[in-house]
Design a protein around this motif. Structure first.
Motif, mmCIF file in Angstrom:
data_model
loop_
_atom_site.group_PDB
_atom_site.id
_atom_site.type_symbol
_atom_site.label_atom_id
_atom_site.label_comp_id
_atom_site.label_asym_id
_atom_site.label_seq_id
_atom_site.Cartn_x
_atom_site.Cartn_y
_atom_site.Cartn_z
ATOM 1 N N MET A 1 0.895 -1.219 -0.154
ATOM 2 C CA MET A 1 -0.091 -0.081 -0.011
ATOM 3 C C MET A 1 0.777 1.346 0.016
ATOM 4 O O MET A 1 1.896 1.195 0.620
ATOM 5 N N LYS A 2 0.457 2.037 -0.880
ATOM 6 C CA LYS A 2 1.331 3.372 -0.817
ATOM 7 C C LYS A 2 0.858 4.355 0.504
ATOM 8 O O LYS A 2 -0.115 4.385 0.954
ATOM 9 N N LYS A 3 1.959 5.149 0.640
ATOM 10 C CA LYS A 3 1.733 5.790 1.793
ATOM 11 C C LYS A 3 0.692 7.031 1.855
ATOM 12 O O LYS A 3 0.072 6.995 2.881
ATOM 13 N N ARG A 4 0.589 7.626 0.674
ATOM 14 C CA ARG A 4 -0.434 8.546 0.515
ATOM 15 C C ARG A 4 -1.785 8.095 0.633
ATOM 16 O O ARG A 4 -2.961 8.410 1.504
ATOM 17 N N GLU A 5 -1.977 6.597 0.228
ATOM 18 C CA GLU A 5 -3.253 5.854 0.560
ATOM 19 C C GLU A 5 -3.620 5.586 1.969
ATOM 20 O O GLU A 5 -4.620 5.765 2.274
ATOM 21 N N LEU A 6 -2.497 5.039 2.803
ATOM 22 C CA LEU A 6 -2.573 4.922 4.066
ATOM 23 C C LEU A 6 -3.038 6.084 4.942
ATOM 24 O O LEU A 6 -3.974 6.104 5.760
ATOM 25 N N LEU A 7 -2.261 7.416 4.713
ATOM 26 C CA LEU A 7 -2.604 8.380 5.375
ATOM 27 C C LEU A 7 -4.072 8.874 5.119
ATOM 28 O O LEU A 7 -4.538 9.380 6.037
ATOM 29 N N GLY B 1 8.740 7.257 -0.284
ATOM 30 C CA GLY B 1 8.004 8.538 -1.080
ATOM 31 C C GLY B 1 6.598 8.234 -0.853
ATOM 32 O O GLY B 1 6.060 7.377 -0.350
ATOM 33 N N GLU B 2 5.950 9.556 -1.034
ATOM 34 C CA GLU B 2 4.502 9.739 -0.921
ATOM 35 C C GLU B 2 3.441 8.623 -1.692
ATOM 36 O O GLU B 2 2.789 8.130 -1.205
ATOM 37 N N ASP B 3 4.070 8.349 -2.903
ATOM 38 C CA ASP B 3 3.534 7.328 -3.710
ATOM 39 C C ASP B 3 4.258 6.197 -3.987
ATOM 40 O O ASP B 3 3.899 5.234 -4.799
ATOM 41 N N ALA B 4 5.056 5.847 -2.928
ATOM 42 C CA ALA B 4 5.841 4.548 -3.107
ATOM 43 C C ALA B 4 4.927 3.339 -2.458
ATOM 44 O O ALA B 4 4.335 3.756 -1.164
ATOM 45 N N GLU B 5 5.428 2.299 -2.688
ATOM 46 C CA GLU B 5 4.729 1.123 -2.072
ATOM 47 C C GLU B 5 5.427 0.805 -0.669
ATOM 48 O O GLU B 5 6.724 0.842 -0.758
ATOM 49 N N GLY B 6 4.784 0.407 0.455
ATOM 50 C CA GLY B 6 5.780 0.141 1.603
ATOM 51 C C GLY B 6 5.991 -1.301 1.430
ATOM 52 O O GLY B 6 5.465 -2.206 0.703
ATOM 53 N N SER C 1 15.371 7.076 7.399
ATOM 54 C CA SER C 1 16.753 7.184 6.679
ATOM 55 C C SER C 1 16.388 8.656 6.009
ATOM 56 O O SER C 1 15.366 9.135 6.178
ATOM 57 N N GLU C 2 17.366 9.027 5.178
ATOM 58 C CA GLU C 2 17.274 10.490 4.515
ATOM 59 C C GLU C 2 15.918 10.329 3.663
ATOM 60 O O GLU C 2 15.338 11.516 3.417
ATOM 61 N N ASN C 3 15.581 9.213 2.839
ATOM 62 C CA ASN C 3 14.345 9.351 2.122
ATOM 63 C C ASN C 3 13.319 8.445 2.541
ATOM 64 O O ASN C 3 12.399 8.123 1.645
ATOM 65 N N THR C 4 13.502 7.625 3.740
ATOM 66 C CA THR C 4 12.449 6.687 3.973
ATOM 67 C C THR C 4 11.945 6.979 5.447
ATOM 68 O O THR C 4 12.404 7.706 6.321
ATOM 69 N N ARG C 5 10.448 6.820 5.469
ATOM 70 C CA ARG C 5 9.585 6.996 6.630
ATOM 71 C C ARG C 5 8.876 5.766 6.815
ATOM 72 O O ARG C 5 8.451 4.843 6.182
ATOM 73 N N ILE C 6 8.458 5.606 8.351
ATOM 74 C CA ILE C 6 7.557 4.686 8.855
ATOM 75 C C ILE C 6 6.222 5.530 9.557
ATOM 76 O O ILE C 6 6.784 6.596 9.809
ATOM 77 N N VAL C 7 5.288 4.878 9.515
ATOM 78 C CA VAL C 7 4.115 5.581 10.184
ATOM 79 C C VAL C 7 3.745 4.630 11.441
ATOM 80 O O VAL C 7 3.370 3.456 11.275
ATOM 81 N N ALA C 8 3.944 5.267 12.635
ATOM 82 C CA ALA C 8 3.342 4.742 13.880
ATOM 83 C C ALA C 8 1.894 5.039 14.281
ATOM 84 O O ALA C 8 1.752 6.048 13.864
#
Length: 364
Positions: free
Chosen positions: A1-7, A43-48, A23-30
Protein backbone atom coordinates in the motif's frame (compact mmCIF):
# COMPACT_ATOMS: atom_id res chain seq x y z
CA UNK A 1 0.00 0.00 0.00
CA UNK A 2 1.20 3.51 -0.82
CA UNK A 3 1.94 5.96 1.95
CA UNK A 4 -0.50 8.53 0.56
CA UNK A 5 -3.33 5.96 0.54
CA UNK A 6 -2.60 4.87 4.11
CA UNK A 7 -2.63 8.45 5.41
CA UNK A 8 -5.93 9.13 3.64
CA UNK A 9 -7.56 6.23 5.46
CA UNK A 10 -6.11 7.22 8.83
CA UNK A 11 -7.24 10.83 8.40
CA UNK A 12 -10.72 9.79 7.23
CA UNK A 13 -11.15 7.72 10.39
CA UNK A 14 -9.49 10.27 12.69
CA UNK A 15 -6.83 7.83 13.84
CA UNK A 16 -3.74 9.47 15.37
CA UNK A 17 -0.40 8.62 13.77
CA UNK A 18 3.21 9.78 13.67
CA UNK A 19 5.55 9.81 10.68
CA UNK A 20 9.14 8.94 11.59
CA UNK A 21 12.24 9.44 9.47
CA UNK A 22 14.39 6.28 9.43
CA UNK A 23 16.73 7.25 6.59
CA UNK A 24 17.21 10.29 4.41
CA UNK A 25 14.45 9.20 2.02
CA UNK A 26 12.48 6.64 4.05
CA UNK A 27 9.65 6.96 6.57
CA UNK A 28 7.58 4.68 8.77
CA UNK A 29 4.13 5.43 10.20
CA UNK A 30 3.33 4.60 13.85
CA UNK A 31 -0.43 4.30 14.37
CA UNK A 32 -2.39 4.52 17.62
CA UNK A 33 -5.15 2.06 16.65
CA UNK A 34 -3.69 -1.41 17.21
CA UNK A 35 -0.24 -0.02 18.00
CA UNK A 36 0.96 -0.63 14.43
CA UNK A 37 4.05 0.35 12.48
CA UNK A 38 3.48 0.61 8.71
CA UNK A 39 5.97 1.10 5.89
CA UNK A 40 8.76 1.68 5.29
CA UNK A 41 7.89 4.14 2.52
CA UNK A 42 10.44 5.71 0.13
CA UNK A 43 8.06 8.43 -1.06
CA UNK A 44 4.44 9.59 -0.92
CA UNK A 45 3.42 7.35 -3.83
CA UNK A 46 5.83 4.50 -3.05
CA UNK A 47 4.68 1.08 -1.95
CA UNK A 48 5.53 0.07 1.60
CA UNK A 49 7.53 -3.06 2.27
CA UNK A 50 5.21 -4.59 4.88
CA UNK A 51 1.94 -6.34 4.10
CA UNK A 52 -1.22 -4.23 4.52
CA UNK A 53 -4.81 -5.46 4.25
CA UNK A 54 -6.46 -4.79 0.89
CA UNK A 55 -9.48 -3.51 2.84
CA UNK A 56 -7.60 -0.29 3.55
CA UNK A 57 -7.69 0.61 -0.14
CA UNK A 58 -11.47 1.03 0.05
CA UNK A 59 -12.85 3.86 2.19
CA UNK A 60 -15.94 1.93 3.28
CA UNK A 61 -14.14 -1.28 4.13
CA UNK A 62 -11.42 0.64 5.95
CA UNK A 63 -14.00 2.47 8.06
CA UNK A 64 -15.68 -0.82 8.96
CA UNK A 65 -12.35 -2.44 9.82
CA UNK A 66 -11.11 0.44 11.97
CA UNK A 67 -14.49 0.77 13.68
CA UNK A 68 -14.51 -2.86 14.83
CA UNK A 69 -12.18 -5.24 16.62
CA UNK A 70 -10.63 -6.91 13.55
CA UNK A 71 -6.89 -7.29 14.16
CA UNK A 72 -5.79 -8.23 10.62
CA UNK A 73 -4.73 -4.80 9.42
CA UNK A 74 -1.09 -5.53 8.60
CA UNK A 75 2.24 -4.01 9.55
CA UNK A 76 4.33 -4.59 12.66
CA UNK A 77 2.41 -5.27 15.88
CA UNK A 78 2.92 -6.25 19.50
CA UNK A 79 0.84 -9.03 21.06
CA UNK A 80 1.10 -10.82 24.38
CA UNK A 81 1.30 -14.50 25.17
CA UNK A 82 1.30 -17.29 25.76
CA UNK A 83 -1.59 -17.37 23.30
CA UNK A 84 -2.55 -20.80 24.59
CA UNK A 85 -3.17 -19.20 28.03
CA UNK A 86 -4.73 -15.85 27.24
CA UNK A 87 -6.53 -16.39 23.93
CA UNK A 88 -7.65 -20.05 23.82
CA UNK A 89 -10.44 -21.44 25.98
CA UNK A 90 -10.02 -25.11 25.03
CA UNK A 91 -6.76 -26.19 23.39
CA UNK A 92 -8.39 -29.38 22.10
CA UNK A 93 -10.82 -27.15 20.17
CA UNK A 94 -8.22 -24.54 19.26
CA UNK A 95 -9.83 -22.89 16.24
CA UNK A 96 -13.34 -22.96 17.68
CA UNK A 97 -12.30 -21.31 20.96
CA UNK A 98 -9.51 -18.99 19.79
CA UNK A 99 -10.25 -15.32 20.49
CA UNK A 100 -7.71 -12.52 20.72
CA UNK A 101 -8.75 -10.27 23.61
CA UNK A 102 -9.51 -6.73 22.50
CA UNK A 103 -7.09 -5.50 25.15
CA UNK A 104 -4.31 -7.12 23.13
CA UNK A 105 -5.58 -5.99 19.74
CA UNK A 106 -6.69 -3.36 18.88
CA UNK A 107 -5.88 -2.53 22.50
CA UNK A 108 -6.25 0.88 24.12
CA UNK A 109 -3.04 2.48 22.97
CA UNK A 110 -2.18 6.14 23.28
CA UNK A 111 0.36 7.71 20.95
CA UNK A 112 2.86 10.37 21.89
CA UNK A 113 4.94 11.78 19.04
CA UNK A 114 8.27 13.50 19.51
CA UNK A 115 10.74 14.96 17.03
CA UNK A 116 12.67 11.74 16.39
CA UNK A 117 10.59 9.01 18.01
CA UNK A 118 7.09 7.86 18.91
CA UNK A 119 5.77 6.17 22.04
CA UNK A 120 2.83 3.78 22.07
CA UNK A 121 1.59 2.87 25.54
CA UNK A 122 -1.37 1.29 27.30
CA UNK A 123 -2.47 -0.28 30.56
CA UNK A 124 -3.51 -3.88 30.03
CA UNK A 125 -5.33 -6.53 32.06
CA UNK A 126 -5.11 -10.11 30.79
CA UNK A 127 -7.27 -12.86 32.22
CA UNK A 128 -6.72 -16.53 31.54
CA UNK A 129 -9.06 -17.79 28.83
CA UNK A 130 -9.01 -21.44 29.94
CA UNK A 131 -11.35 -21.07 32.93
CA UNK A 132 -8.45 -21.23 35.40
CA UNK A 133 -7.87 -18.39 37.83
CA UNK A 134 -5.14 -15.94 36.92
CA UNK A 135 -4.79 -12.36 35.79
CA UNK A 136 -1.87 -10.25 34.66
CA UNK A 137 -2.02 -6.48 35.04
CA UNK A 138 0.67 -4.50 33.30
CA UNK A 139 1.75 -1.20 31.80
CA UNK A 140 3.13 -1.49 28.28
CA UNK A 141 5.30 1.05 26.49
CA UNK A 142 6.88 0.83 23.08
CA UNK A 143 9.38 3.51 22.01
CA UNK A 144 10.07 3.57 18.27
CA UNK A 145 12.95 5.39 16.59
CA UNK A 146 15.44 5.06 13.73
CA UNK A 147 18.13 2.36 13.99
CA UNK A 148 21.79 2.74 13.08
CA UNK A 149 23.28 0.65 10.29
CA UNK A 150 24.75 -2.45 12.00
CA UNK A 151 27.60 -2.56 9.47
CA UNK A 152 28.82 0.99 10.04
CA UNK A 153 31.97 0.07 12.01
CA UNK A 154 33.25 -2.51 9.50
CA UNK A 155 36.29 -1.55 7.43
CA UNK A 156 34.54 -2.77 4.26
CA UNK A 157 31.42 -0.70 5.01
CA UNK A 158 31.84 1.58 2.00
CA UNK A 159 32.18 -1.31 -0.44
CA UNK A 160 29.23 -3.20 1.04
CA UNK A 161 26.92 -0.18 0.78
CA UNK A 162 28.06 1.04 -2.66
CA UNK A 163 24.94 -0.20 -4.47
CA UNK A 164 22.76 -0.78 -1.42
CA UNK A 165 20.41 1.46 0.57
CA UNK A 166 19.69 1.06 4.28
CA UNK A 167 16.86 1.99 6.59
CA UNK A 168 15.84 0.60 9.94
CA UNK A 169 14.04 1.18 13.22
CA UNK A 170 14.32 -0.03 16.79
CA UNK A 171 11.62 -0.70 19.33
CA UNK A 172 12.23 -0.52 23.06
CA UNK A 173 9.51 -2.64 24.67
CA UNK A 174 8.87 -2.33 28.42
CA UNK A 175 6.41 -4.32 30.52
CA UNK A 176 5.85 -3.50 34.18
CA UNK A 177 3.14 -4.57 36.60
CA UNK A 178 1.71 -7.45 38.61
CA UNK A 179 1.17 -10.98 37.47
CA UNK A 180 -0.56 -12.80 40.33
CA UNK A 181 1.48 -15.85 39.36
CA UNK A 182 0.96 -15.36 35.62
CA UNK A 183 3.91 -14.48 33.38
CA UNK A 184 3.47 -12.51 30.15
CA UNK A 185 5.53 -12.77 26.96
CA UNK A 186 5.91 -9.77 24.66
CA UNK A 187 5.28 -11.20 21.21
CA UNK A 188 6.29 -9.11 18.19
CA UNK A 189 4.81 -10.04 14.80
CA UNK A 190 5.73 -8.53 11.45
CA UNK A 191 3.39 -9.18 8.51
CA UNK A 192 5.27 -9.27 5.21
CA UNK A 193 4.20 -9.74 1.61
CA UNK A 194 4.56 -13.37 0.59
CA UNK A 195 6.85 -14.64 -2.16
CA UNK A 196 10.20 -14.54 -0.37
CA UNK A 197 12.43 -16.73 1.81
CA UNK A 198 12.65 -16.74 5.60
CA UNK A 199 16.02 -17.75 7.01
CA UNK A 200 16.67 -18.49 10.69
CA UNK A 201 20.36 -18.82 11.57
CA UNK A 202 20.98 -21.46 14.24
CA UNK A 203 23.82 -22.78 16.36
CA UNK A 204 22.30 -26.25 15.96
CA UNK A 205 19.98 -26.35 12.95
CA UNK A 206 16.80 -28.38 13.42
CA UNK A 207 13.31 -28.54 11.97
CA UNK A 208 10.63 -26.53 13.70
CA UNK A 209 7.74 -27.77 15.84
CA UNK A 210 4.46 -27.70 13.91
CA UNK A 211 1.44 -25.89 15.32
CA UNK A 212 -1.07 -26.56 12.54
CA UNK A 213 -0.54 -28.21 9.15
CA UNK A 214 3.01 -29.59 8.68
CA UNK A 215 5.63 -27.12 7.45
CA UNK A 216 7.93 -29.84 6.12
CA UNK A 217 7.02 -29.20 2.48
CA UNK A 218 8.17 -25.58 2.79
CA UNK A 219 11.08 -25.96 5.22
CA UNK A 220 14.70 -26.98 4.59
CA UNK A 221 17.25 -27.61 7.34
CA UNK A 222 20.63 -26.39 6.13
CA UNK A 223 24.14 -26.44 7.55
CA UNK A 224 23.83 -23.15 9.44
CA UNK A 225 20.10 -22.60 9.75
CA UNK A 226 16.61 -23.23 8.42
CA UNK A 227 15.12 -21.87 5.18
CA UNK A 228 11.34 -21.54 4.70
CA UNK A 229 9.34 -20.53 1.65
CA UNK A 230 6.71 -17.89 2.37
CA UNK A 231 4.00 -18.63 -0.19
CA UNK A 232 1.01 -16.89 1.40
CA UNK A 233 -1.25 -19.71 0.20
CA UNK A 234 -0.27 -22.77 2.26
CA UNK A 235 -1.02 -22.49 5.96
CA UNK A 236 1.59 -23.55 8.47
CA UNK A 237 3.05 -22.28 11.72
CA UNK A 238 6.28 -23.58 13.16
CA UNK A 239 8.29 -22.74 16.29
CA UNK A 240 12.04 -22.74 16.94
CA UNK A 241 13.62 -23.02 20.38
CA UNK A 242 15.66 -20.28 22.02
CA UNK A 243 18.39 -22.84 22.78
CA UNK A 244 19.11 -23.21 19.04
CA UNK A 245 18.48 -19.81 17.42
CA UNK A 246 20.89 -16.87 17.41
CA UNK A 247 18.53 -13.95 17.99
CA UNK A 248 18.21 -12.96 14.32
CA UNK A 249 15.72 -13.74 11.57
CA UNK A 250 16.07 -12.80 7.90
CA UNK A 251 13.57 -12.32 5.08
CA UNK A 252 14.62 -11.97 1.42
CA UNK A 253 12.08 -10.58 -1.03
CA UNK A 254 11.59 -7.86 -3.61
CA UNK A 255 10.60 -4.31 -2.70
CA UNK A 256 9.20 -2.40 -5.66
CA UNK A 257 11.20 -4.65 -7.99
CA UNK A 258 14.47 -4.36 -6.05
CA UNK A 259 16.03 -7.27 -4.11
CA UNK A 260 15.67 -6.68 -0.38
CA UNK A 261 17.09 -8.18 2.79
CA UNK A 262 15.13 -7.60 6.02
CA UNK A 263 16.70 -8.70 9.32
CA UNK A 264 15.18 -8.69 12.80
CA UNK A 265 17.57 -8.64 15.75
CA UNK A 266 16.09 -9.44 19.17
CA UNK A 267 17.14 -10.55 22.68
CA UNK A 268 17.23 -14.35 22.73
CA UNK A 269 17.76 -16.01 26.11
CA UNK A 270 17.90 -19.83 26.18
CA UNK A 271 17.57 -19.66 29.97
CA UNK A 272 14.51 -17.39 29.75
CA UNK A 273 10.89 -18.46 30.19
CA UNK A 274 9.01 -19.15 26.92
CA UNK A 275 5.69 -20.87 27.68
CA UNK A 276 3.93 -20.83 24.30
CA UNK A 277 2.95 -24.36 23.18
CA UNK A 278 1.44 -25.99 20.07
CA UNK A 279 -2.28 -26.58 20.72
CA UNK A 280 -2.10 -30.37 20.96
CA UNK A 281 1.35 -30.67 22.54
CA UNK A 282 1.17 -29.69 26.22
CA UNK A 283 4.61 -29.30 27.76
CA UNK A 284 6.36 -28.66 24.43
CA UNK A 285 7.70 -25.11 24.71
CA UNK A 286 10.84 -22.95 24.80
CA UNK A 287 10.23 -21.24 21.41
CA UNK A 288 11.50 -17.70 20.82
CA UNK A 289 10.87 -17.69 17.04
CA UNK A 290 7.74 -18.56 15.08
CA UNK A 291 7.02 -18.35 11.37
CA UNK A 292 3.43 -18.24 10.14
CA UNK A 293 2.44 -18.69 6.50
CA UNK A 294 -1.13 -17.71 5.67
CA UNK A 295 -3.29 -20.10 3.69
CA UNK A 296 -4.68 -17.32 1.51
CA UNK A 297 -8.03 -16.87 3.23
CA UNK A 298 -6.81 -14.02 5.45
CA UNK A 299 -4.90 -12.03 2.88
CA UNK A 300 -1.98 -14.17 1.72
CA UNK A 301 0.79 -12.81 3.94
CA UNK A 302 3.55 -14.34 6.03
CA UNK A 303 4.56 -13.46 9.58
CA UNK A 304 8.02 -13.24 11.10
CA UNK A 305 7.51 -13.57 14.84
CA UNK A 306 9.92 -13.18 17.74
CA UNK A 307 9.02 -13.62 21.40
CA UNK A 308 10.87 -11.99 24.26
CA UNK A 309 11.59 -13.86 27.51
CA UNK A 310 8.56 -13.69 29.78
CA UNK A 311 8.27 -10.98 32.39
CA UNK A 312 6.17 -10.55 35.53
CA UNK A 313 4.49 -13.30 37.53
CA UNK A 314 6.44 -16.53 37.82
CA UNK A 315 9.13 -15.43 35.33
CA UNK A 316 11.40 -13.87 37.94
CA UNK A 317 11.57 -10.62 35.91
CA UNK A 318 9.55 -7.98 37.76
CA UNK A 319 10.07 -5.63 34.83
CA UNK A 320 11.11 -6.40 31.27
CA UNK A 321 12.95 -3.88 29.09
CA UNK A 322 14.09 -5.16 25.68
CA UNK A 323 15.00 -3.85 22.24
CA UNK A 324 14.04 -5.33 18.86
CA UNK A 325 15.71 -3.87 15.77
CA UNK A 326 14.59 -4.16 12.16
CA UNK A 327 17.30 -3.58 9.53
CA UNK A 328 16.40 -3.30 5.85
CA UNK A 329 18.90 -3.38 2.98
CA UNK A 330 17.87 -3.04 -0.68
CA UNK A 331 19.96 -3.12 -3.83
CA UNK A 332 22.14 -5.47 -5.87
CA UNK A 333 22.09 -9.18 -5.08
CA UNK A 334 25.87 -9.59 -4.76
CA UNK A 335 26.42 -7.09 -1.92
CA UNK A 336 23.18 -8.20 -0.28
CA UNK A 337 24.58 -11.74 -0.25
CA UNK A 338 27.75 -10.46 1.42
CA UNK A 339 25.65 -8.62 4.02
CA UNK A 340 23.62 -11.77 4.65
CA UNK A 341 26.82 -13.72 5.23
CA UNK A 342 27.96 -11.16 7.79
CA UNK A 343 24.68 -10.70 9.69
CA UNK A 344 23.06 -14.14 9.20
CA UNK A 345 26.11 -16.34 8.64
CA UNK A 346 24.92 -17.46 5.20
CA UNK A 347 23.63 -16.10 1.89
CA UNK A 348 21.33 -19.09 1.36
CA UNK A 349 18.40 -16.81 2.15
CA UNK A 350 18.61 -15.71 -1.52
CA UNK A 351 18.14 -19.24 -2.87
CA UNK A 352 16.19 -19.09 -6.11
CA UNK A 353 16.82 -15.36 -6.70
CA UNK A 354 18.42 -14.36 -10.04
CA UNK A 355 22.02 -15.54 -10.07
CA UNK A 356 21.56 -17.73 -6.99
CA UNK A 357 21.16 -21.50 -6.87
CA UNK A 358 17.79 -23.01 -6.05
CA UNK A 359 17.63 -24.99 -2.81
CA UNK A 360 15.10 -27.73 -3.29
CA UNK A 361 12.22 -27.71 -0.83
CA UNK A 362 9.74 -30.44 -1.71
CA UNK A 363 6.10 -29.45 -2.20
CA UNK A 364 3.80 -30.80 0.49
Amino acid sequence: MKKRELLWRLDENRIPYAILKISENTRIVAVERGGRVFGPFRGEDAEGLFWVSEKLKDAGQASELFGGSDWNVGGDRLWFGPEIRYSVRDRKRFWETLHTPEGIDPGHYKLNAYETQARLWQRLELKRADEKDGTAKLDVSRDIAAADNPLRELKEYGNLMENVSFCGYRQRICLEGEGEGEAVEAWNLLQVNAGGNVYIPMYRPEAGADYYEPAAGYEKVLEKGVLLRATGRDRYKTGYRAASVTGRIGYACEWEGTPCLLIRNFPNDPAGLYEEEPPLKPGVHGFSVHVYNDGGNSGGFAEIECTLPAGLGSSGRAKSDDIISTWIFAGDIEPLGQIARILLGSDEIFAGFPGKAVISVSQA
